[in-house]
Design a protein around this motif. Structure first.
Motif, PDB file in Angstrom:
ATOM      1  N   THR A 115       9.079   8.417 -10.586  1.00 14.25           N
ATOM      2  CA  THR A 115       7.408   8.468 -11.004  1.00 14.25           C
ATOM      3  C   THR A 115       6.235   8.741  -9.546  1.00 14.25           C
ATOM      4  OG1 THR A 115       7.884   6.065 -12.332  1.00 14.25           O
ATOM      5  CG2 THR A 115       5.690   6.430 -11.666  1.00 14.25           C
ATOM      6  N   LEU A 116       6.584   8.456  -8.480  1.00 17.97           N
ATOM      7  CA  LEU A 116       6.006   9.004  -7.357  1.00 17.97           C
ATOM      8  C   LEU A 116       5.781  10.547  -7.722  1.00 17.97           C
ATOM      9  CD1 LEU A 116       7.433   6.143  -4.659  1.00 17.97           C
ATOM     10  CD2 LEU A 116       5.391   6.290  -5.381  1.00 17.97           C
ATOM     11  N   SER A 117       7.513  11.301  -8.069  1.00 21.69           N
ATOM     12  CA  SER A 117       7.329  12.234  -8.273  1.00 21.69           C
ATOM     13  C   SER A 117       5.921  13.715  -8.641  1.00 21.69           C
ATOM     14  CB  SER A 117       8.339  13.277  -8.041  1.00 21.69           C
ATOM     15  OG  SER A 117       8.459  14.505  -8.107  1.00 21.69           O
ATOM     16  N   VAL A 118       6.451  12.895  -9.716  1.00 24.84           N
ATOM     17  CA  VAL A 118       4.832  12.823 -10.739  1.00 24.84           C
ATOM     18  C   VAL A 118       3.354  12.816 -10.760  1.00 24.84           C
ATOM     19  CG1 VAL A 118       4.398  12.777 -13.113  1.00 24.84           C
ATOM     20  CG2 VAL A 118       6.740  12.926 -12.659  1.00 24.84           C
ATOM     21  N   SER A 119       3.356  11.615  -9.744  1.00 27.69           N
ATOM     22  CA  SER A 119       1.969  10.678  -8.920  1.00 27.69           C
ATOM     23  C   SER A 119       1.575  11.834  -8.193  1.00 27.69           C
ATOM     24  CB  SER A 119       2.423   9.431  -8.264  1.00 27.69           C
ATOM     25  OG  SER A 119       2.676   8.486  -9.891  1.00 27.69           O
ATOM     26  N   SER A 120       2.330  13.107  -7.260  1.00 23.76           N
ATOM     27  CA  SER A 120       2.561  13.619  -6.513  1.00 23.76           C
ATOM     28  C   SER A 120       1.848  14.858  -6.505  1.00 23.76           C
ATOM     29  CB  SER A 120       3.325  13.760  -5.374  1.00 23.76           C
ATOM     30  OG  SER A 120       3.468  14.184  -4.513  1.00 23.76           O
ATOM     31  N   GLU A 121       2.907  15.087  -7.757  1.00 18.69           N
ATOM     32  CA  GLU A 121       2.365  16.848  -8.242  1.00 18.69           C
ATOM     33  C   GLU A 121       1.369  16.254  -9.013  1.00 18.69           C
ATOM     34  OE1 GLU A 121       5.619  17.480 -11.048  1.00 18.69           O
ATOM     35  OE2 GLU A 121       7.080  18.012  -9.970  1.00 18.69           O
ATOM     36  N   ASN A 122       1.609  15.322 -10.059  1.00 18.35           N
ATOM     37  CA  ASN A 122      -1.063  15.133 -10.100  1.00 18.35           C
ATOM     38  C   ASN A 122      -1.662  15.398  -8.743  1.00 18.35           C
ATOM     39  OD1 ASN A 122       0.492  15.480 -13.057  1.00 18.35           O
ATOM     40  ND2 ASN A 122       1.144  12.838 -12.859  1.00 18.35           N
ATOM     41  N   ALA A 123      -1.442  14.195  -7.966  1.00 13.58           N
ATOM     42  CA  ALA A 123      -2.739  13.928  -6.952  1.00 13.58           C
ATOM     43  C   ALA A 123      -2.275  15.560  -6.718  1.00 13.58           C
ATOM     44  CB  ALA A 123      -1.727  13.590  -5.961  1.00 13.58           C
ATOM     45  N   ALA A 124      -1.728  16.969  -6.832  1.00 15.43           N
ATOM     46  CA  ALA A 124      -2.061  18.020  -6.073  1.00 15.43           C
ATOM     47  C   ALA A 124      -2.564  18.735  -6.582  1.00 15.43           C
ATOM     48  CB  ALA A 124      -0.612  18.466  -5.558  1.00 15.43           C
ATOM     49  N   ILE A 125      -2.388  18.208  -8.341  1.00 15.15           N
ATOM     50  CA  ILE A 125      -3.428  19.562  -8.912  1.00 15.15           C
ATOM     51  C   ILE A 125      -4.599  18.618  -9.178  1.00 15.15           C
ATOM     52  CG2 ILE A 125      -3.122  19.390 -11.742  1.00 15.15           C
ATOM     53  CD1 ILE A 125      -0.533  19.403 -11.733  1.00 15.15           C
ATOM     54  N   LEU A 126      -4.885  17.402  -8.698  1.00 16.15           N
ATOM     55  CA  LEU A 126      -6.008  17.055  -8.796  1.00 16.15           C
ATOM     56  C   LEU A 126      -6.535  17.577  -7.835  1.00 16.15           C
ATOM     57  CD1 LEU A 126      -8.350  15.212 -10.440  1.00 16.15           C
ATOM     58  CD2 LEU A 126      -6.645  13.051  -8.668  1.00 16.15           C
ATOM     59  N   THR A 127      -5.998  17.347  -6.374  1.00 18.37           N
ATOM     60  CA  THR A 127      -6.624  18.105  -5.168  1.00 18.37           C
ATOM     61  C   THR A 127      -7.283  19.330  -5.246  1.00 18.37           C
ATOM     62  OG1 THR A 127      -5.560  16.278  -4.016  1.00 18.37           O
ATOM     63  CG2 THR A 127      -6.662  18.173  -3.065  1.00 18.37           C
ATOM     64  N   SER A 128      -6.263  20.277  -6.177  1.00 18.24           N
ATOM     65  CA  SER A 128      -6.377  21.619  -6.104  1.00 18.24           C
ATOM     66  C   SER A 128      -7.999  21.592  -7.311  1.00 18.24           C
ATOM     67  CB  SER A 128      -5.019  22.691  -6.717  1.00 18.24           C
ATOM     68  OG  SER A 128      -5.574  23.950  -7.244  1.00 18.24           O
ATOM     69  N   ASP A 129      -7.695  20.965  -8.256  1.00 17.47           N
ATOM     70  CA  ASP A 129      -8.640  21.116  -9.095  1.00 17.47           C
ATOM     71  C   ASP A 129     -10.336  20.522  -8.682  1.00 17.47           C
ATOM     72  OD1 ASP A 129      -7.429  22.138 -11.139  1.00 17.47           O
ATOM     73  OD2 ASP A 129      -7.580  20.219 -11.925  1.00 17.47           O
ATOM     74  N   LEU A 130     -10.403  19.634  -8.103  1.00 22.46           N
ATOM     75  CA  LEU A 130     -11.277  19.296  -6.744  1.00 22.46           C
ATOM     76  C   LEU A 130     -11.610  19.814  -6.201  1.00 22.46           C
ATOM     77  CD1 LEU A 130     -10.451  15.583  -5.665  1.00 22.46           C
ATOM     78  CD2 LEU A 130     -12.657  15.992  -7.596  1.00 22.46           C
ATOM     79  N   LEU A 131     -11.048  20.890  -5.605  1.00 24.61           N
ATOM     80  CA  LEU A 131     -11.063  21.890  -4.280  1.00 24.61           C
ATOM     81  C   LEU A 131     -12.090  22.963  -4.766  1.00 24.61           C
ATOM     82  CD1 LEU A 131     -11.100  22.828  -1.411  1.00 24.61           C
ATOM     83  CD2 LEU A 131      -8.820  23.907  -2.150  1.00 24.61           C
ATOM     84  N   LYS A 132     -11.995  23.393  -6.464  1.00 27.96           N
ATOM     85  CA  LYS A 132     -12.749  24.102  -6.716  1.00 27.96           C
ATOM     86  C   LYS A 132     -13.544  24.261  -7.407  1.00 27.96           C
ATOM     87  CE  LYS A 132      -8.169  26.089  -9.278  1.00 27.96           C
ATOM     88  NZ  LYS A 132      -7.227  26.292 -10.168  1.00 27.96           N
ATOM     89  N   ILE A 133     -13.607  22.828  -8.174  1.00 27.02           N
ATOM     90  CA  ILE A 133     -15.307  22.145  -8.193  1.00 27.02           C
ATOM     91  C   ILE A 133     -15.999  21.974  -7.133  1.00 27.02           C
ATOM     92  CG2 ILE A 133     -15.831  20.225  -8.951  1.00 27.02           C
ATOM     93  CD1 ILE A 133     -13.842  19.642 -10.468  1.00 27.02           C
ATOM     94  N   THR A 134     -15.603  21.446  -5.465  1.00 26.45           N
ATOM     95  CA  THR A 134     -16.190  21.274  -4.329  1.00 26.45           C
ATOM     96  C   THR A 134     -16.611  22.876  -4.136  1.00 26.45           C
ATOM     97  OG1 THR A 134     -14.706  21.366  -3.488  1.00 26.45           O
ATOM     98  CG2 THR A 134     -15.876  19.164  -4.009  1.00 26.45           C
ATOM     99  N   THR A 135     -16.009  23.584  -4.476  1.00 29.33           N
ATOM    100  CA  THR A 135     -16.659  24.964  -4.058  1.00 29.33           C
ATOM    101  C   THR A 135     -16.925  26.062  -4.533  1.00 29.33           C
ATOM    102  OG1 THR A 135     -14.093  25.583  -3.425  1.00 29.33           O
ATOM    103  CG2 THR A 135     -15.194  27.106  -3.323  1.00 29.33           C
ATOM    104  N   ALA A 136     -17.458  25.433  -6.212  1.00 33.41           N
ATOM    105  CA  ALA A 136     -18.428  26.087  -7.395  1.00 33.41           C
ATOM    106  C   ALA A 136     -19.661  25.215  -6.628  1.00 33.41           C
ATOM    107  CB  ALA A 136     -17.657  25.870  -8.682  1.00 33.41           C
ATOM    108  N   MET A 137     -19.281  24.269  -6.799  1.00 35.28           N
ATOM    109  CA  MET A 137     -20.256  23.289  -6.799  1.00 35.28           C
ATOM    110  C   MET A 137     -22.084  24.223  -4.775  1.00 35.28           C
ATOM    111  SD  MET A 137     -19.785  19.163  -6.918  1.00 35.28           S
ATOM    112  CE  MET A 137     -21.036  18.966  -6.685  1.00 35.28           C
ATOM    113  N   LEU A 138     -20.863  23.830  -3.909  1.00 34.85           N
ATOM    114  CA  LEU A 138     -21.518  24.499  -3.091  1.00 34.85           C
ATOM    115  C   LEU A 138     -21.665  26.324  -3.308  1.00 34.85           C
ATOM    116  CD1 LEU A 138     -18.448  23.899  -0.422  1.00 34.85           C
ATOM    117  CD2 LEU A 138     -20.926  22.845  -0.176  1.00 34.85           C
TER     118      LEU A 138
END
Length: 331
Positions: free
Chosen positions: A144-167
């Motif tokens: 479960t922790l592994s899946v959560s870590s993968e999801n967190a990585a994907i979420l972080t990547s998406d957030l980075l894309k969103i913040t870059t686009a916002m900037l």
């Protein structure tokens, strides 16, 4: 010969000592495995035994009461675990007890715990099967922790894309962040909303003050109407009378309308005769003309009589008599 007997004696003592130690060892091991106690067997079914083995302890409320007797794979998702339980404990275990697999400490051996169930139930008997509860194992937690870590990585990547686009000013949020004119407009809009809200609040407070004054001040007309029950009753009576008068006026107007309608619709009666008969009107006009002419001629004759020598004395007598009566009224 003496050496031979001595050797035989030593050998006999060694054999006897070994035999005694073997018996003691078997007894201790058998005692631990409940080989010399009266036991009864119960079972439970699990989906995963998490490394449980035969001979592992079975505990009930923290007390070792038996051992795992047998573990049998029924199918790909069901494992049957048979437990050998001390017969002395049978009076304390009920049929609604629950079996769960745990570990003796963080890295200790696996054990099988039996926990009491809720509510009333009968005492368990030999051969019964109790319910089981499978705890989440360490592998499941790590998975479960592994899946959560993968999801967190994907979420972080998406957030980075969103913040870059916002900037970079992309999207509505990015436009809001980078457009200073719109920010000023929004700021001004917020300021206007604050002013409007403040004005609305002041207006509501003034209305509340006016309403409170009307409720408590009997000197005003509205306050008197709201608080004076006697005046209210009078107004109620007046309104009732007005309603009655209105109904009566309506009835009178209806009667008048009916009468006028009769006048207009009926050819009989003096009214219609006068209005519609032109010959009668002409006759009335001729009659009135003749009356006027007759009156004029009568006045002329009367004036001629006043100057005639036969009747002139009579009229003068009447004038003197009228003057005397007028003088008496003035005195």
């Amino acid at each position: 010969m003496k050496n031979t007997n001595s050797q035989k004696l030593r050998l006999g003592l060694f054999v006897i000592t070994g035999t005694v130690l073997f018996i003691v060892g078997v007894y201790l091991i058998g005692q631990r495995q409940n080989m010399f106690k009266k036991t009864f067997t119960i079972s439970a079914y699990f989906q995963n035994v998490n490394g449980l083995q035969n001979g592992n302890n079975v505990r009930y409320s923290g007390i070792d009461i038996g051992t795992v007797k047998d573990i049998t794979m029924i199918n790909d998702s069901t494992i049957k675990v048979e437990m050998s339980i001390d017969e002395k404990i049978i009076t304390h275990i009920k049929k609604n007890a629950i079996a769960t697999i745990g570990s003796d400490g963080l890295v200790g051996n696996m054990i099988l715990n039996i926990v009491p169930g809720n509510g009333h139930s009968d005492i368990i008997s030999n051969g019964d099967t109790i319910e089981s509860y499978s705890k989440i194992g360490a592998d499941d937690i790590l998975s479960t922790l592994s899946v959560s870590s993968e999801n967190a990585a994907i979420l972080t990547s998406d957030l980075l894309k969103i913040t870059t686009a916002m900037l970079k000013g992309k999207g509505t949020v990015g436009l809001l962040l980078n457009d200073t004119i719109m920010a000023q407009d929004l700021k001004q809009s917020v300021t206007n909303l604050k002013l409007a809200s403040r004005s609305a609040t002041n207006t509501i407070n003034e209305l509340n003050t006016i309403i409170s004054s009307l409720k408590t001040n009997d000197e005003t007309v509205l306050g008197m109407l709201m608080n004076d029950t006697i005046t209210g009753e009078k107004l109620k009576n007046i309104v009732g009378h007005l309603e009655t008068s209105s109904i009566e006026i309506e009835n009178v107007l209806s009667n008048i309308n009916a009468t006028v309608e009769d006048f207009n619709s009926s050819d009989e009666g003096a009214y219609n005769y006068i209005l519609k008969d032109t010959s009668l009107v002409n006759s009335l006009k001729t009659t009135l003309k003749n009356i006027n002419e007759g009156t004029d001629k009568f006045n002329q004759n009367m004036e001629a009589l006043k100057h005639n020598f036969l009747t002139r004395g009579y009229f003068r007598k009447l004038e003197r008599q009228e003057k005397r009566e007028a003088k008496k009224e003035n005195d």
